[in-house]
Design a protein around this motif. Structure first.
Motif, mmCIF file in Angstrom:
data_model
loop_
_atom_site.group_PDB
_atom_site.id
_atom_site.type_symbol
_atom_site.label_atom_id
_atom_site.label_comp_id
_atom_site.label_asym_id
_atom_site.label_seq_id
_atom_site.Cartn_x
_atom_site.Cartn_y
_atom_site.Cartn_z
ATOM 1 N N GLU A 198 49.662 0.073 76.865
ATOM 2 C CA GLU A 198 50.332 1.126 78.002
ATOM 3 C C GLU A 198 49.632 2.341 78.111
ATOM 4 O OE1 GLU A 198 54.238 1.540 76.450
ATOM 5 O OE2 GLU A 198 54.896 -0.727 76.860
ATOM 6 N N ALA A 199 49.135 2.928 76.983
ATOM 7 C CA ALA A 199 48.461 4.048 77.069
ATOM 8 C C ALA A 199 47.112 4.032 77.609
ATOM 9 C CB ALA A 199 48.296 4.731 75.642
ATOM 10 N N LEU A 200 46.504 2.798 77.732
ATOM 11 C CA LEU A 200 45.028 2.851 78.294
ATOM 12 C C LEU A 200 45.198 2.356 79.715
ATOM 13 C CD1 LEU A 200 43.379 0.675 75.468
ATOM 14 C CD2 LEU A 200 43.143 3.263 75.890
ATOM 15 N N GLY A 201 46.499 1.921 80.096
ATOM 16 C CA GLY A 201 46.827 1.357 81.623
ATOM 17 C C GLY A 201 46.127 2.294 82.645
ATOM 18 N N PRO A 202 46.642 3.792 82.522
ATOM 19 C CA PRO A 202 46.120 4.570 83.652
ATOM 20 C C PRO A 202 44.629 4.455 83.966
ATOM 21 C CG PRO A 202 47.823 5.477 82.466
ATOM 22 C CD PRO A 202 47.456 4.438 81.609
ATOM 23 N N ILE A 203 43.775 4.436 82.703
ATOM 24 C CA ILE A 203 42.535 4.609 83.013
ATOM 25 C C ILE A 203 41.676 3.439 83.756
ATOM 26 C CG2 ILE A 203 40.258 4.952 81.665
ATOM 27 C CD1 ILE A 203 41.841 6.062 79.711
ATOM 28 N N ALA A 204 42.466 2.276 83.716
ATOM 29 C CA ALA A 204 41.896 0.877 84.333
ATOM 30 C C ALA A 204 40.744 0.513 83.890
ATOM 31 C CB ALA A 204 42.080 1.450 85.953
ATOM 32 N N PHE A 205 40.711 0.165 82.763
ATOM 33 C CA PHE A 205 39.772 -0.474 82.182
ATOM 34 C C PHE A 205 39.610 -1.915 82.730
ATOM 35 C CE2 PHE A 205 40.167 2.850 78.885
ATOM 36 C CZ PHE A 205 38.929 3.405 78.689
ATOM 37 N N ARG A 206 38.252 -2.362 82.690
ATOM 38 C CA ARG A 206 38.264 -3.827 83.049
ATOM 39 C C ARG A 206 39.001 -4.699 81.991
ATOM 40 N NH1 ARG A 206 35.036 -8.291 82.166
ATOM 41 N NH2 ARG A 206 33.966 -7.402 80.539
ATOM 42 N N LYS A 207 39.014 -4.499 80.964
ATOM 43 C CA LYS A 207 39.687 -5.385 80.085
ATOM 44 C C LYS A 207 39.797 -4.762 78.811
ATOM 45 C CE LYS A 207 39.084 -9.991 78.060
ATOM 46 N NZ LYS A 207 38.178 -11.193 78.008
ATOM 47 N N PHE A 227 40.947 0.156 64.530
ATOM 48 C CA PHE A 227 39.878 0.924 65.070
ATOM 49 C C PHE A 227 39.667 0.656 66.657
ATOM 50 C CE2 PHE A 227 39.065 -1.055 60.770
ATOM 51 C CZ PHE A 227 38.698 0.020 60.011
ATOM 52 N N GLN A 228 39.090 1.462 67.195
ATOM 53 C CA GLN A 228 38.788 1.715 68.542
ATOM 54 C C GLN A 228 37.419 1.963 69.173
ATOM 55 O OE1 GLN A 228 41.729 4.990 69.329
ATOM 56 N NE2 GLN A 228 40.117 5.480 70.931
ATOM 57 N N ASP A 229 37.071 1.346 69.946
ATOM 58 C CA ASP A 229 35.861 1.445 70.724
ATOM 59 C C ASP A 229 35.845 1.449 72.162
ATOM 60 O OD1 ASP A 229 33.275 1.992 71.310
ATOM 61 O OD2 ASP A 229 32.556 -0.294 71.054
ATOM 62 N N PRO A 230 35.948 2.536 73.146
ATOM 63 C CA PRO A 230 35.037 3.665 72.601
ATOM 64 C C PRO A 230 36.027 4.686 71.761
ATOM 65 C CG PRO A 230 35.170 3.342 75.019
ATOM 66 C CD PRO A 230 36.009 2.138 74.371
ATOM 67 N N GLU A 231 35.346 5.567 71.076
ATOM 68 C CA GLU A 231 36.055 6.256 70.231
ATOM 69 C C GLU A 231 36.741 7.249 70.937
ATOM 70 O OE1 GLU A 231 32.958 8.269 68.150
ATOM 71 O OE2 GLU A 231 32.302 6.350 66.822
ATOM 72 N N PRO A 232 37.859 7.874 70.296
ATOM 73 C CA PRO A 232 38.823 8.821 71.008
ATOM 74 C C PRO A 232 37.842 10.161 71.478
ATOM 75 C CG PRO A 232 39.760 8.211 68.928
ATOM 76 C CD PRO A 232 38.297 7.493 68.909
ATOM 77 N N GLY A 233 38.419 10.711 72.820
ATOM 78 C CA GLY A 233 37.713 11.713 73.221
ATOM 79 C C GLY A 233 36.290 11.602 74.004
ATOM 80 N N ARG A 234 35.746 10.599 73.970
ATOM 81 C CA ARG A 234 34.761 10.087 74.621
ATOM 82 C C ARG A 234 34.978 9.851 76.163
ATOM 83 N NH1 ARG A 234 30.569 4.916 73.348
ATOM 84 N NH2 ARG A 234 29.033 5.066 75.035
ATOM 85 N N THR A 235 33.947 10.476 77.005
ATOM 86 C CA THR A 235 33.707 10.253 78.401
ATOM 87 C C THR A 235 33.778 8.938 78.652
ATOM 88 O OG1 THR A 235 33.560 12.826 78.697
ATOM 89 C CG2 THR A 235 33.144 10.948 80.572
ATOM 90 N N GLU A 243 32.675 6.511 81.852
ATOM 91 C CA GLU A 243 32.279 6.556 83.494
ATOM 92 C C GLU A 243 32.386 5.038 83.593
ATOM 93 O OE1 GLU A 243 28.193 7.991 83.643
ATOM 94 O OE2 GLU A 243 28.949 9.916 82.996
ATOM 95 N N ASN A 244 32.954 4.986 84.857
ATOM 96 C CA ASN A 244 33.159 3.628 85.575
ATOM 97 C C ASN A 244 34.010 2.794 84.543
ATOM 98 O OD1 ASN A 244 31.482 4.219 87.744
ATOM 99 N ND2 ASN A 244 29.808 4.170 86.350
ATOM 100 N N PRO A 245 35.185 3.148 84.474
ATOM 101 C CA PRO A 245 35.937 2.337 83.439
ATOM 102 C C PRO A 245 36.100 0.886 84.093
ATOM 103 C CG PRO A 245 37.289 4.105 84.348
ATOM 104 C CD PRO A 245 35.870 4.474 84.797
ATOM 105 N N GLN A 246 36.161 0.680 85.562
ATOM 106 C CA GLN A 246 36.529 -0.641 85.894
ATOM 107 C C GLN A 246 35.443 -1.588 85.629
ATOM 108 O OE1 GLN A 246 35.256 2.213 87.337
ATOM 109 N NE2 GLN A 246 33.882 2.072 89.124
ATOM 110 N N TYR A 247 34.341 -1.166 85.004
ATOM 111 C CA TYR A 247 33.559 -2.103 84.656
ATOM 112 C C TYR A 247 33.494 -2.285 82.974
ATOM 113 C CZ TYR A 247 31.800 -1.667 89.105
ATOM 114 O OH TYR A 247 31.619 -1.360 90.807
ATOM 115 N N ALA A 248 34.491 -1.408 82.241
ATOM 116 C CA ALA A 248 34.168 -1.207 80.824
ATOM 117 C C ALA A 248 35.142 -2.066 80.047
ATOM 118 C CB ALA A 248 34.321 0.209 80.352
ATOM 119 N N THR A 249 34.827 -2.610 78.848
ATOM 120 C CA THR A 249 35.895 -3.334 78.098
ATOM 121 C C THR A 249 36.211 -2.430 76.886
ATOM 122 O OG1 THR A 249 34.968 -5.539 78.822
ATOM 123 C CG2 THR A 249 36.392 -5.286 76.485
ATOM 124 N N VAL A 250 37.446 -2.198 76.363
ATOM 125 C CA VAL A 250 37.961 -1.465 75.208
ATOM 126 C C VAL A 250 38.146 -2.499 74.131
ATOM 127 C CG1 VAL A 250 39.687 -0.008 74.213
ATOM 128 C CG2 VAL A 250 38.926 0.311 76.579
#
Length: 249
Positions: free
Chosen positions: A175-184, A207-215, A217-224
């Motif tokens: 739910e917290a990551l939803g507004p950023i609209a990551f690809r997955k 553990f999480q990747d990307p790390e907290p506070g990291r910018t 870019e283009n989250p629509q192509y990124a995976t968390v």
């Protein structure tokens, strides 16, 4: 007995005075009237008097079907259409239909070229004067599809920063990551010897990747990637540790 052999001829009648028509009183004026009437009649036959004989409706306009001459003037655009928020290709089509030309530029600080109009979204629009023989033009500031608009034209893109989701359940982290609209958002087990269940909502993020506070870019192509521990189990000191290590000999 008559002394004359024959009767004498009768006296001649006095000569009749012949007066020319132009010398008669009113002759010139009458001729002018006849000439004017003839000209008017000829114009009527040729259509020259149509304007004088055209009936007029009560509201002052000519009747239906009347053809009136007007200057052929190209209509001026009523006003620029609102193009902000549209894709660049759609914006170009809408502007052309409204009588405007379009030029575009990168609204960010990257100065990228718009080779494919389908990959850009309009953030800003301003007048660009007149081009193409006096046709008004619009200058559109655009960003790539999925990118946020900068605060000002030519500014930096306000990419989101990765929030901290460690310690949350997997459901809450999603739910917290939803507004950023990551690809997955990809869940993984934090332990090498523990399999991840089909539904990992109650598992805890270690553990999480990307790390907290990291910018990001283009989250629509990124995976968390989120590494999870089962409910009731502590997070390991490092990812892929074993939860139940083999006993030492």
């Amino acid at each position: 007995m008559d002394s004359y052999p024959s009767a004498p001829p009768p006296p001649s009648s006095p000569p009749v005075a012949v007066r020319r028509w132009w010398r008669r009183p009113g002759g010139v004026a009458g001729a002018l009237v006849v000439l004017f009437v003839g000209v008017w009649f000829a114009r009527s036959l040729l259509g020259g008097g149509a304007a004088e004989r055209e009936p007029v409706r009560g509201d002052g306009r000519p009747p239906r079907g009347t053809v009136t001459a007007s200057a052929s003037v190209s209509p001026e655009p009523a006003g620029p259409p609102v193009l902000v928020g549209k894709g660049l290709r759609e914006a170009q089509e809408v502007a052309a239909g409204a009588g405007y030309s379009v030029v575009s530029h990168d609204a960010s600080d990257q100065d990228a070229r718009q080779w494919d109009a389908d990959e850009w979204t309009v953030c800003f629009q301003t007048s660009a004067g007149q081009r193409e023989g006096g046709r008004p033009a619009l200058d559109l500031g655009v960003v790539r599809v999925g990118a946020p608009c900068p605060a000002v034209d030519g500014g930096k893109l306000p990419w989101p920063r990765m929030p901290a989701v460690t310690g949350m359940t997997f459901a809450r982290a999603g739910e917290a990551l939803g507004p950023i609209a990551f690809r997955k958002v990809e869940p993984e087990s934090a332990y090498s010897d523990v399999e991840l269940p089909g539904v990992a909502d109650p598992w805890k993020v270690c553990f999480q990747d990307p790390e907290p506070g990291r910018t990001v870019e283009n989250p629509q192509y990124a995976t968390v990637y989120l590494k999870l521990a089962p409910p009731g189990a502590p997070c390991p000191e490092r990812a892929y540790a074993t939860l139940r290590p083999a006993p030492k000999p």
